[in-house]
Design a protein around this motif. Structure first.
Motif, PDB file in Angstrom:
ATOM      1  N   ARG A 265      14.217 -18.349  64.141  1.00  0.00           N
ATOM      2  CA  ARG A 265      15.084 -18.229  62.967  1.00  0.00           C
ATOM      3  C   ARG A 265      16.287 -19.159  63.076  1.00  0.00           C
ATOM      4  N   ALA A 287      13.833 -25.508  52.032  1.00  0.00           N
ATOM      5  CA  ALA A 287      13.347 -24.201  52.483  1.00  0.00           C
ATOM      6  C   ALA A 287      11.898 -24.300  52.957  1.00  0.00           C
ATOM      7  N   PHE A 292      11.038 -21.447  55.565  1.00  0.00           N
ATOM      8  CA  PHE A 292      11.580 -20.275  54.882  1.00  0.00           C
ATOM      9  C   PHE A 292      10.765 -19.855  53.666  1.00  0.00           C
ATOM     10  N   THR A 294      10.819 -19.827  50.484  1.00  0.00           N
ATOM     11  CA  THR A 294      11.487 -19.876  49.184  1.00  0.00           C
ATOM     12  C   THR A 294      12.968 -20.187  49.357  1.00  0.00           C
ATOM     13  N   GLU A 296      15.364 -18.598  47.960  1.00  0.00           N
ATOM     14  CA  GLU A 296      16.097 -17.340  48.105  1.00  0.00           C
ATOM     15  C   GLU A 296      16.104 -16.864  49.552  1.00  0.00           C
ATOM     16  N   THR A 297      14.977 -17.028  50.250  1.00  0.00           N
ATOM     17  CA  THR A 297      14.928 -16.649  51.661  1.00  0.00           C
ATOM     18  C   THR A 297      15.895 -17.501  52.475  1.00  0.00           C
ATOM     19  N   GLN A 300      19.516 -16.344  51.789  1.00  0.00           N
ATOM     20  CA  GLN A 300      19.856 -15.129  52.513  1.00  0.00           C
ATOM     21  C   GLN A 300      20.115 -15.424  53.983  1.00  0.00           C
ATOM     22  N   ALA A 301      19.300 -16.322  54.564  1.00  0.00           N
ATOM     23  CA  ALA A 301      19.489 -16.685  55.968  1.00  0.00           C
ATOM     24  C   ALA A 301      20.827 -17.383  56.183  1.00  0.00           C
TER      25      ALA A 301
END
Length: 334
Positions: A265, A287, A292, A294, A296-297, A300-301
């Motif tokens: 990660r 991404a 990742f 998307t 959005e992912t 968030q990360a």
């Protein structure tokens, strides 16, 4: 205001880079057209020359005892002499006195230990060089030391991490005083990146690599960094290493300090940060290239790690030579 008076406090065995990053960046801001110039002076006890930890000697412009306010900014640097300075009642008394007469107070590296010893960080969040954070926290239990961020602002007090993080701190001060465009011009003058966000981690998986001696761990780390978009589940990595998932996790904890999943990660986030800063690829493409899936992912990360979304990271760190999206755009390979 005709001048922003800045006093940098040095002492025996102070760190030369701590001093140079601050003074050079502020003078560069003057050269690049700061509307209100910085008047930067190095002060030391008795006005005596500062023999830095490297053995080089700097002449100072002010005797610490004779400096009076009002000041725009007071900056205390770090160095291997910080423990002696933090135990010097005279230095601490003058730091306290000048802090009361300053619009803002800052420290670089272990200079936070001097501010803490002077009582200026009690009840505040602060950072310092990651190697010294635990020790300074033990000595100063009233201070909330966080070894993670590049710098932390708490009220009118700013503390930064070690050595070259002084440059990040000073660029942030310039941006606060004069806006982002001047800060970017200074960064270009100094041939460095625009400052990193203050909450960016001090330690990176790309600079804190495991010991080369452990061939298996190094091979898996290289696999992760070489293609962060690949299938990098612990099961897949363990199969590639020819060991069980449990054994791979034990090896990573021993040699890297984190589980394979956490390492993956972090590697993906840092690969994405590199692409955001060095290319104009759409966030969705970044991404995908970094594993990742998307946008959005990825968002968030980034919020979890840096406290800011990818778009804000890019606006603060994008290189002026960032390339446009194309089939030839750089990959996320480290």
């Amino acid at each position: 205001m005709t001048e922003r008076r800045v006093i940098v406090i040095g002492y025996d065995a102070a760190e030369l880079l701590d001093i140079a990053c601050v003074t050079t960046a502020l003078e560069a801001a003057n050269w690049q057209g700061a509307t209100t110039r910085y008047g930067v002076r190095l002060a030391a006890p008795g006005g005596r020359p500062v023999t830095c930890g490297t053995g080089l000697t700097l002449q100072v412009q002010e005797s610490l005892e004779r400096v009076t306010g009002p000041l725009d900014t007071l900056i205390v640097v770090g160095g291997i002499g910080h423990e002696a300075a933090a135990g010097d009642r005279s230095i601490l008394g003058h730091v306290r006195r000048l802090a009361r007469e300053s619009r803002r107070v800052a420290s670089v590296c272990t200079g936070a230990g001097i501010l803490a010893a002077a009582g200026l960080l009690d009840g505040r969040r602060a950072t310092t060089h990651w190697e010294w954070a635990d020790e300074l926290a033990a000595r100063n239990p009233a201070v909330l030391f966080d070894p993670g961020p590049i710098f932390i602002r708490d009220g009118n007090t700013i503390t930064s991490a070690g050595v070259t993080c002084a440059l990040d701190l000073t660029l942030a001060l310039i941006e606060e005083d004069h806006g982002p465009e001047l800060a970017r011009r200074v960064a270009r003058t100094l041939v460095t990146y625009m400052q990193r966000p203050g909450n960016q981690a001090q330690m990176s998986v790309f600079t804190a690599a495991p010991p080369v001696a452990d061939g298996l761990v190094k091979r898996i780390v290289d696999r992760i960094k070489g293609d962060p978009s690949a299938d990098l589940t612990t099961a897949t990595l363990a199969a590639a290493a020819g060991v069980s998932e449990r054994h791979l996790t034990r090896l990573f904890l021993r040699h890297v300090g984190r589980t394979p999943g956490r390492f993956v990660r972090q590697a993906r986030i840092e690969a994405a940060a590199n692409l955001l800063a060095s290319t104009s690829l759409p966030v969705a493409v970044v991404a995908a290239r970094c594993g990742f899936g998307t946008a959005e992912t990825l968002r968030q990360a980034f919020v979890d790690r840096y406290g800011i979304p990818p778009s804000r990271y890019r606006s603060a760190n994008a290189s002026t030579s960032a390339v446009s999206t194309s089939a030839d755009a750089p990959t996320a390979r480290a």
